[in-house]
Design an enzyme around this catalytic site. Structure first.
Site, PDB file in Angstrom:
ATOM      1  CE1 TYR A 107      14.310  55.096 -30.729  1.00  0.00           C
ATOM      2  CE2 TYR A 107      16.607  56.818 -31.113  1.00  0.00           C
ATOM      3  CZ  TYR A 107      14.902  55.721 -31.396  1.00  0.00           C
ATOM      4  OH  TYR A 107      14.635  55.866 -32.917  1.00  0.00           O
ATOM      5  CG  HIS A 110      10.789  53.698 -35.882  1.00  0.00           C
ATOM      6  ND1 HIS A 110      10.940  53.436 -34.742  1.00  0.00           N
ATOM      7  CD2 HIS A 110      11.582  54.101 -36.322  1.00  0.00           C
ATOM      8  CE1 HIS A 110      11.665  54.171 -34.556  1.00  0.00           C
ATOM      9  NE2 HIS A 110      12.341  54.614 -34.899  1.00  0.00           N
ATOM     10  CG  ASP A 137       9.574  51.265 -32.318  1.00  0.00           C
ATOM     11  OD1 ASP A 137      10.132  51.934 -31.951  1.00  0.00           O
ATOM     12  OD2 ASP A 137       7.820  51.481 -33.984  1.00  0.00           O
TER      13      ASP A 137
HETATM   14  C1  FMN Z   1      16.496  58.544 -41.112  1.00  0.00           C
HETATM   15  C2  FMN Z   1      15.061  58.664 -40.468  1.00  0.00           C
HETATM   16  C3  FMN Z   1      15.478  58.453 -39.092  1.00  0.00           C
HETATM   17  C4  FMN Z   1      14.321  58.286 -38.343  1.00  0.00           C
HETATM   18  N1  FMN Z   1      14.748  58.340 -36.590  1.00  0.00           N
HETATM   19  C5  FMN Z   1      13.940  58.016 -35.820  1.00  0.00           C
HETATM   20  C6  FMN Z   1      14.255  58.675 -34.588  1.00  0.00           C
HETATM   21  O1  FMN Z   1      15.236  58.429 -34.254  1.00  0.00           O
HETATM   22  N2  FMN Z   1      12.599  58.576 -33.536  1.00  0.00           N
HETATM   23  C7  FMN Z   1      12.659  57.439 -34.164  1.00  0.00           C
HETATM   24  O2  FMN Z   1      11.133  57.380 -32.922  1.00  0.00           O
HETATM   25  N3  FMN Z   1      11.670  57.480 -34.616  1.00  0.00           N
HETATM   26  C8  FMN Z   1      12.317  57.641 -36.264  1.00  0.00           C
HETATM   27  N4  FMN Z   1      12.413  57.477 -37.142  1.00  0.00           N
HETATM   28  C9  FMN Z   1      10.405  57.157 -37.762  1.00  0.00           C
HETATM   29  C10 FMN Z   1       9.903  58.759 -38.066  1.00  0.00           C
HETATM   30  O3  FMN Z   1       9.761  59.641 -36.645  1.00  0.00           O
HETATM   31  C11 FMN Z   1       8.673  58.236 -38.521  1.00  0.00           C
HETATM   32  O4  FMN Z   1       7.806  56.575 -37.524  1.00  0.00           O
HETATM   33  C12 FMN Z   1       8.597  57.151 -39.911  1.00  0.00           C
HETATM   34  O5  FMN Z   1       9.682  57.723 -40.623  1.00  0.00           O
HETATM   35  C13 FMN Z   1       6.804  57.510 -40.262  1.00  0.00           C
HETATM   36  O6  FMN Z   1       6.933  56.762 -41.980  1.00  0.00           O
HETATM   37  P1  FMN Z   1       7.131  57.552 -42.882  1.00  0.00           P
HETATM   38  O7  FMN Z   1       9.096  58.042 -43.430  1.00  0.00           O
HETATM   39  O8  FMN Z   1       6.849  56.279 -44.539  1.00  0.00           O
HETATM   40  O9  FMN Z   1       6.119  58.824 -42.817  1.00  0.00           O
HETATM   41  C14 FMN Z   1      12.969  57.720 -38.576  1.00  0.00           C
HETATM   42  C15 FMN Z   1      12.320  57.492 -39.447  1.00  0.00           C
HETATM   43  C16 FMN Z   1      13.641  58.069 -40.780  1.00  0.00           C
HETATM   44  C17 FMN Z   1      13.272  57.697 -41.972  1.00  0.00           C
END
Ligand code: FMN
Length: 345
Positions: free
Chosen positions: A132, A244, A160
């Protein structure tokens, strides 16, 4: 094996819920607002049907492929997410170990509990760092330099989240839990701005980042042909088609529905990845058919961690890879190179 042994990723979800503090569960499963995009990520996969080929020799199935040139055992990566340390004491180090044993890439989040140096020391496989951008460039640069020194092979810039999504499901309960501090961010120069509620990134920042590092850069969170074409014009090595996990703007397109236009616009110039709702080997097959080099999984990794620590993550990865191999066999595509647009209707 007990009768309750998880057979698939949905079983892991069901087993994980009662093991988590309700506030932790809500924060992890939450999507933005009405969670329409969370549901749509799944529905869009289910709508796609497979065109299987018969009478192909599928006695040997090989899921191995390459991501950014590096060999991996399967086209599955770990998406960046926080909260590993809430679910398992070793936190991201446990996840990195499981990923390495499975022969796949872990993407470590910049807000990890354990430092990127610790995660890299624990990892037995390739590591990418999710970034980030901070309002202060020296903080972002310090993070990039640490990733380089720790041996990370790529920077995944999340684009995003100019503001962090409003997750109604968890807004009321998130303060009911004492969240651990990010040990990784503690190793950066202190912030000069009192607070920030997102990570605004523009194309100028992408150019700045390419200018300060030789690591390949992937943009995570692209959903349109317009932005994919710009990404290619700015020379990035990869795009992660992602909403995301439905956690940012509710109502945006399912990732798998956005994939074809991104592939058409940028697939000849950079590698295209996808995440959001990948839960079955057939989902991986469908994403590859539509042009993804590999998929990332987010929440299922956290369910695995909650259920059985690193062994749970290893099992989640093994289940998904085995389901993919099974789907490849029954669709008559014994290698990753055999998976093309004709696999889906
Ligand atoms: C609890 C949680 C924390 C996340 N934290 C980040 C993050 O710090 N940075 C980021 O780019 N995406 C983050 N994401 C998004 C994930 O990288 C990813 O895009 C997403 O979880 C994919 O979908 P799925 O959970 O259905 O597999 C997060 C997702 C979750 C569920």
């Amino acid at each position: 094996m007990t009768a309750a042994a998880p057979l698939n990723l949905f079983d892991y979800e069901a087993l994980a819920q009662p093991l988590m503090h309700p506030a932790v569960w809500d924060v992890i499963v939450a999507g933005a607002a009405d969670e329409i995009t969370v549901a749509e990520n799944r529905r869009a996969f289910d709508r796609l049907t497979i065109r299987p080929r018969m009478l192909v020799d599928v006695s040997a199935i090989d899921t191995a492929t390459r991501v950014l040139g590096a060999p991996v055992a399967a086209p599955i990566l770990i998406a960046p997410s926080g909260y590993h340390a809430v679910l398992c004491p070793e936190g991201e180090c446990a996840t990195a170990q499981a990923a390495g044993r499975a022969g796949i890439v872990m993407t470590a989040p910049s807000g990890s509990h354990r430092t990127i140096e610790d995660i890299a020391a624990a990892a037995i496989g390739p590591l990418w760092l999710q970034l980030y951008l901070f309002p202060e460039r020296e903080r972002s640069l310090a993070m990039v330099r640490r990733a380089e020194a720790a041996g990370c092979l790529a920077i995944v810039l999340t684009v995003d989240a100019p503001r962090f999504g409003r997750k109604d499901r968890s807004l009321r309960s998130e303060n009911d839990f004492d969240w651990p501090e990010s040990g990784n961010l503690a190793g950066l120069p202190p912030p000069t701005l009192p607070w920030f509620r997102g990570a605004p990134v523009t194309w100028a920042d992408v150019d700045w980042l390419s200018g300060v590092t030789r690591l390949p850069i992937l943009l995570k969170g692209i959903l349109t042909a317009e932005d994919a074409a710009l990404a290619a014009a700015h020379g990035v090595e990869g795009i992660v088609v992602s909403n995301h996990g439905g956690r940012q703007l509710d109502g945006v397109t399912a990732s798998i529905d956005a994939l074809p236009e991104v592939v058409a616009a940028a697939g000849d110039h950079c590698e295209i990845y996808l995440d959001g709702g990948v839960r079955r080997g057939t989902d991986v097959l469908k994403a590859l058919a539509l042009g993804a080099r590999a998929v990332m999984i987010g929440r299922p990794v956290l369910w695995g961690l909650a259920v059985a620590g690193p062994a749970g993550v290893a099992d989640v990865l093994a289940i998904l890879a085995n389901e993919l191999a099974f789907a490849m066999a029954l669709s008559g595509r014994p290698t990753i190179a055999d998976i093309d647009r004709t696999v889906v209707r």
